[in-house]
Structure formats: C-alpha cells, structure tokens
Scaffold this motif. Sequence first.
Motif, PDB file in Angstrom:
ATOM      1  N   ALA A   1      -7.182   0.855  -9.549  1.00 45.10           N
ATOM      2  CA  ALA A   1      -6.990   2.251  -9.128  1.00 45.10           C
ATOM      3  C   ALA A   1      -8.273   2.703  -8.444  1.00 45.10           C
ATOM      4  CB  ALA A   1      -6.695   3.123 -10.339  1.00 45.10           C
ATOM      5  N   VAL A   2      -8.145   3.325  -7.279  1.00 45.93           N
ATOM      6  CA  VAL A   2      -9.326   3.748  -6.515  1.00 45.93           C
ATOM      7  C   VAL A   2      -9.092   5.132  -5.896  1.00 45.93           C
ATOM      8  CG1 VAL A   2      -9.990   1.389  -5.906  1.00 45.93           C
ATOM      9  CG2 VAL A   2      -8.448   2.652  -4.407  1.00 45.93           C
ATOM     10  N   ASP A   3     -10.197   5.794  -5.538  1.00 47.47           N
ATOM     11  CA  ASP A   3     -10.103   7.150  -4.988  1.00 47.47           C
ATOM     12  C   ASP A   3     -10.644   7.261  -3.563  1.00 47.47           C
ATOM     13  OD1 ASP A   3      -9.125   7.937  -7.471  1.00 47.47           O
ATOM     14  OD2 ASP A   3     -11.126   8.382  -8.244  1.00 47.47           O
ATOM     15  N   THR A   4     -11.228   6.189  -3.034  1.00 47.78           N
ATOM     16  CA  THR A   4     -11.790   6.268  -1.674  1.00 47.78           C
ATOM     17  C   THR A   4     -11.339   5.052  -0.863  1.00 47.78           C
ATOM     18  OG1 THR A   4     -13.767   4.994  -2.233  1.00 47.78           O
ATOM     19  CG2 THR A   4     -13.891   7.377  -2.556  1.00 47.78           C
ATOM     20  N   VAL A   5     -11.450   5.174   0.451  1.00 47.50           N
ATOM     21  CA  VAL A   5     -11.070   4.067   1.335  1.00 47.50           C
ATOM     22  C   VAL A   5     -11.980   2.862   1.060  1.00 47.50           C
ATOM     23  CG1 VAL A   5     -10.907   3.313   3.735  1.00 47.50           C
ATOM     24  CG2 VAL A   5     -10.157   5.615   3.106  1.00 47.50           C
TER      25      VAL A   5
ATOM     26  N   ASN B   1      -4.682   6.240   5.856  1.00 47.86           N
ATOM     27  CA  ASN B   1      -3.492   7.068   6.103  1.00 47.86           C
ATOM     28  C   ASN B   1      -2.934   7.684   4.830  1.00 47.86           C
ATOM     29  OD1 ASN B   1      -3.594   6.572   8.807  1.00 47.86           O
ATOM     30  ND2 ASN B   1      -2.117   4.891   8.754  1.00 47.86           N
ATOM     31  N   ILE B   2      -2.924   6.913   3.753  1.00 46.46           N
ATOM     32  CA  ILE B   2      -2.220   7.387   2.545  1.00 46.46           C
ATOM     33  C   ILE B   2      -3.071   8.366   1.729  1.00 46.46           C
ATOM     34  CG2 ILE B   2      -1.099   6.672   0.397  1.00 46.46           C
ATOM     35  CD1 ILE B   2      -0.317   4.060   1.794  1.00 46.46           C
ATOM     36  N   LEU B   3      -4.394   8.129   1.667  1.00 49.64           N
ATOM     37  CA  LEU B   3      -5.242   9.079   0.924  1.00 49.64           C
ATOM     38  C   LEU B   3      -5.172  10.434   1.625  1.00 49.64           C
ATOM     39  CD1 LEU B   3      -8.522   7.232  -0.140  1.00 49.64           C
ATOM     40  CD2 LEU B   3      -6.916   8.419  -1.645  1.00 49.64           C
TER      41      LEU B   3
ATOM     42  N   ARG C   1      -4.487  11.621  -4.103  1.00 50.81           N
ATOM     43  CA  ARG C   1      -5.925  11.563  -4.342  1.00 50.81           C
ATOM     44  C   ARG C   1      -6.345  10.206  -4.881  1.00 50.81           C
ATOM     45  NH1 ARG C   1      -4.981  16.771  -6.526  1.00 50.81           N
ATOM     46  NH2 ARG C   1      -5.608  18.384  -5.036  1.00 50.81           N
ATOM     47  N   ARG C   2      -5.353   9.415  -5.284  1.00 51.10           N
ATOM     48  CA  ARG C   2      -5.676   8.115  -5.877  1.00 51.10           C
ATOM     49  C   ARG C   2      -4.709   7.070  -5.362  1.00 51.10           C
ATOM     50  NH1 ARG C   2      -7.510   8.263 -11.914  1.00 51.10           N
ATOM     51  NH2 ARG C   2      -9.303   9.003 -10.737  1.00 51.10           N
ATOM     52  N   LEU C   3      -5.234   5.858  -5.210  1.00 54.63           N
ATOM     53  CA  LEU C   3      -4.406   4.737  -4.759  1.00 54.63           C
ATOM     54  C   LEU C   3      -4.423   3.651  -5.824  1.00 54.63           C
ATOM     55  CD1 LEU C   3      -5.814   4.316  -1.122  1.00 54.63           C
ATOM     56  CD2 LEU C   3      -3.676   5.472  -1.768  1.00 54.63           C
ATOM     57  N   TRP C   4      -3.337   2.900  -5.854  1.00 56.94           N
ATOM     58  CA  TRP C   4      -3.295   1.695  -6.671  1.00 56.94           C
ATOM     59  C   TRP C   4      -3.159   0.540  -5.694  1.00 56.94           C
ATOM     60  CZ3 TRP C   4      -4.305  -0.617 -11.020  1.00 56.94           C
ATOM     61  CH2 TRP C   4      -3.595  -1.727 -11.446  1.00 56.94           C
ATOM     62  N   ILE C   5      -4.111  -0.386  -5.783  1.00 53.48           N
ATOM     63  CA  ILE C   5      -4.095  -1.547  -4.900  1.00 53.48           C
ATOM     64  C   ILE C   5      -3.707  -2.743  -5.745  1.00 53.48           C
ATOM     65  CG2 ILE C   5      -5.454  -2.941  -3.282  1.00 53.48           C
ATOM     66  CD1 ILE C   5      -5.498  -0.003  -2.515  1.00 53.48           C
ATOM     67  N   GLU C   6      -2.560  -3.351  -5.454  1.00 55.01           N
ATOM     68  CA  GLU C   6      -2.224  -4.535  -6.245  1.00 55.01           C
ATOM     69  C   GLU C   6      -1.875  -5.710  -5.352  1.00 55.01           C
ATOM     70  OE1 GLU C   6       1.035  -3.539  -8.951  1.00 55.01           O
ATOM     71  OE2 GLU C   6       2.497  -4.421  -7.584  1.00 55.01           O
ATOM     72  N   HIS C   7      -2.034  -6.886  -5.914  1.00 55.52           N
ATOM     73  CA  HIS C   7      -1.690  -8.094  -5.184  1.00 55.52           C
ATOM     74  C   HIS C   7      -0.189  -8.062  -4.924  1.00 55.52           C
ATOM     75  CE1 HIS C   7      -2.092 -12.090  -3.650  1.00 55.52           C
ATOM     76  NE2 HIS C   7      -1.119 -12.520  -4.437  1.00 55.52           N
ATOM     77  N   ALA C   8       0.208  -8.264  -3.668  1.00 53.72           N
ATOM     78  CA  ALA C   8       1.626  -8.140  -3.306  1.00 53.72           C
ATOM     79  C   ALA C   8       2.442  -9.289  -3.884  1.00 53.72           C
ATOM     80  CB  ALA C   8       1.774  -8.110  -1.789  1.00 53.72           C
ATOM     81  N   SER C   9       3.689  -8.984  -4.195  1.00 52.73           N
ATOM     82  CA  SER C   9       4.594  -9.988  -4.750  1.00 52.73           C
ATOM     83  C   SER C   9       5.637 -10.360  -3.710  1.00 52.73           C
ATOM     84  CB  SER C   9       5.324  -9.417  -5.971  1.00 52.73           C
ATOM     85  OG  SER C   9       4.412  -8.871  -6.885  1.00 52.73           O
ATOM     86  N   ASP C  10       6.111 -11.596  -3.790  1.00 52.42           N
ATOM     87  CA  ASP C  10       7.284 -11.974  -3.001  1.00 52.42           C
ATOM     88  C   ASP C  10       8.505 -11.628  -3.833  1.00 52.42           C
ATOM     89  OD1 ASP C  10       5.917 -12.929  -0.801  1.00 52.42           O
ATOM     90  OD2 ASP C  10       5.549 -14.867  -1.786  1.00 52.42           O
TER      91      ASP C  10
END
Length: 383
Positions: free
Chosen positions: A24-28, A74-76, A86-95
């Motif tokens: 979970a992150v709050d900045t680019v 774009n999303i923030l 205000r917050r993003l979740w960055i996760e490893h993409a799944s097939d």
Amino acid sequence: MDLLEYQGKQLFARHGLEVSPGRAVDTVADAVAAANEVGYPVVVKAQVLIGGRGKAGGVKLAADEAEATKHATNILGMDIHGHTVRRLWIEHASDIAAEYYASVLLDRSAKQPLVMFSTEGGVDIEEVAEQTPEKLVRHHVDALEGLSRAEAVQIATEGGAEADVIEGVADALTALYEVWMQEDATLAEINPLIVTPERQVKALDAKVSLDGNALYRHPENQGLSDAENEDPIERRAKEQGVQYVALDGDIGILGNGAGLVMSTLDVVAQAGGRPANFLDAGGGSDAAKIKQAVELILSNERVKAVLFNIFGGITRCDEVAKGLIAAFAEIKPEVPFVVRLDGTNDVAGRELLAEAALPNVHPAATMNEAAEKVVALAAGGSA
Ligand code: GDP
Ligand code: MN
C-alpha cells in the motif's frame, strides 16, 4: 466499519486465504518503488471504499516502470464516484483462467450466516442474482456448527466450479467463513475469486465490513478504520464513547437520548437553523461527560452557537449544570449557549446556572423557545 481492499486482503492472508503479494502506498514514487519490488507485471489499484473501481479506471495493469508511473500518476487524486483516491495498492498481477464470486454475510431474515458462490464472478453480482439466479448458490450455515468441509465442497460443486479446483474453492470458502466468523465481520466478499492457469484459487479483490461494536475484541483490527475519511471529531468522540455525528451547519446540538437529540435537530431546522452535529450525551450524563461533550462540540470551528437540550430522567439536571459550569471554567467558550433544562432536579440545575452567571448563557423554558433563540444567536442577533 468498511475496510479498504488491501486491509481486507490482510485479514484474508491471516486466515490462509491465497492473495497476491503487494504494497500500500500514498505517492507515485512509492508506487513505482513498490512495483519494482513486487515484480512486473503489476496491478495499480485505487483504494477507496466503493466498488466498480475497474470500470471507473481505478484498476490498471502495468508491464513496466513507465506504465506503473503513468497509472499511479493518473489514479492518485482521481475521483471515483465521489471518493478521492489517496492510497494505492500495488500487487503482482495474476493470470486469470476463470473469475468466480464468493461471499459470507448474515442473512437477518433467516437468522443464519449465508454463504454465496458463483462461477459468474468479476461482474456485478446483483445482475447475476437477478438475471440468472440459478448460477448463484445460496447456502445457509448453522452458526453453532460452522461451515463443514463437506458443505464447502458441496457449494463449490453445486456452483459448477471446474472439477480440478473444487478442493481449492472449498479451501477458499472455508477460509472466508473463518474470516467472517472470527474477525466479527458483517460481510466478507471476494469478487473475483480467480482460478489461475496453474489452477490456483486466489482472492483478487476483497470487500470486508467489520462489526464496529465487536472491535473491542480485536485490538489488532482497531487501526483499520479509514482514518483519512473519518471526521476527526467523530473519531475522538468514538474514543470517548460519545455518540457524535458531524453535520454541516453552524449550530452545535447537545441532548441526552437519541430521540430527544433527533427532535432537537428537527426543531432547530424548523426555526430556520442548520445543526452542526448530532451529539447524544446519553442517559445518566454526569458533570465529567458534559464537559467532554462541550469540548467536542466546540472543537468544530464552524459552530456559532450551541443548544443544550436536556430532559432529566436518569440524568439529573443539577449534574448537567455542574458539568456546564466546570466546562466553562476551563474552556471559556466564545460562542453563545442556549440552555433548556427540564425534568429531574431541573429547578436545582437552573438555580446553579443562575448563581454561576456564566457569560453568554441564555436559559430557555421550552424546546421551541430554545430553538428560536439559538437560531437568532447563530445568525449574529440577540436572544
Ligand atoms: P472493482 O472493479 O472495484 O471490483 O476492482 P477489482 O479488484 O475486482 O478489479 C477489477 C477487475 O480488474 C477484475 O475483475 C479483473 O478483471 C481485473 N484485474 C484485477 N487484478 C488483476 C490481475 O492481477 N490480473 C488481471 N489480468 N486482471 C486483474
Ligand atoms: Mn471486484
């Protein structure tokens, strides 16, 4: 209390439900660092308390650092149905080989937990329930027995899960039920619950609501409320055990008992005023509690006048008067107060107030009179 996706996933992981690694992150800058860490491709996901993020452009796949940067930028700050990201979740993409749906909630009319499962996941589940109800399995669980392995397998089979993932789906349902039960959730939903090409069953999304009244049993979950979306005064009130709801007017309202406070709001509105809050000091309010309540109301800078409407039952008006006097001694409010005390020990209460001769405190005999006075005072007039 609704949780953000990544918080729901934390609970899932705690109960052995498969989720993708992420941050979970709050900045680019942090988003890009997180993407590099979890490994490409990644999914950049808006963390807001509302569904349909994908359709709104709040969920994007990124193949490399340049794309991660673009999507995070774009999303923030994006607005998703009135919620600012205000917050993003960055996760490893799944097939994804298949998208299923699973949820556990309390069916109040049946007075039983309800497990739902469908192989038509990833889409609006209400649509599936309406148009093809036979594709949504609904299974009631005996709350004392819990969800058995045999039931979980039966639900997966009935729902039409592919044969080689029946066990995996049953594992997911069992874990989801455990989340719902052990974390005192009111809702635990996964949409989509995916099957990967390697035939792994995994939660790609998480929607969890916890029962706020059971939070005291889960100290580890108390930090999960979305503090940024919460009114800071409401948060303080919660910590102090006071019922406080922020409204957007300029007249502070304090009463004892939810019914009295609600009718006070109505009477103030009728007199042409706009309440700034709902504050129920509760039955048996003593001096200390009244002082706390006054502090809460005055911490809203928009408040221009305060209406104190107390009907003494268990609450004694003399105690309320003492609380008010104590509060004034410490806080020295700059806004006028209109006070109506009625009921148990009201005469003694009014006498105490008269003796104290608090500056800018105006007594009122009835609720209507009090409402008219406070509206006039808030508008800058005299009572
Ligand atoms: P929602 O729109 O708010 O329900 O957000 P979701 O987390 O459910 O994501 C929306 C959609 O994005 C999902 O239904 C997937 O189709 C897609 N999606 C999300 N994560 C991934 C991923 O890791 N890989 C792929 N291929 N698609 C994903
Ligand atoms: Mn979803």
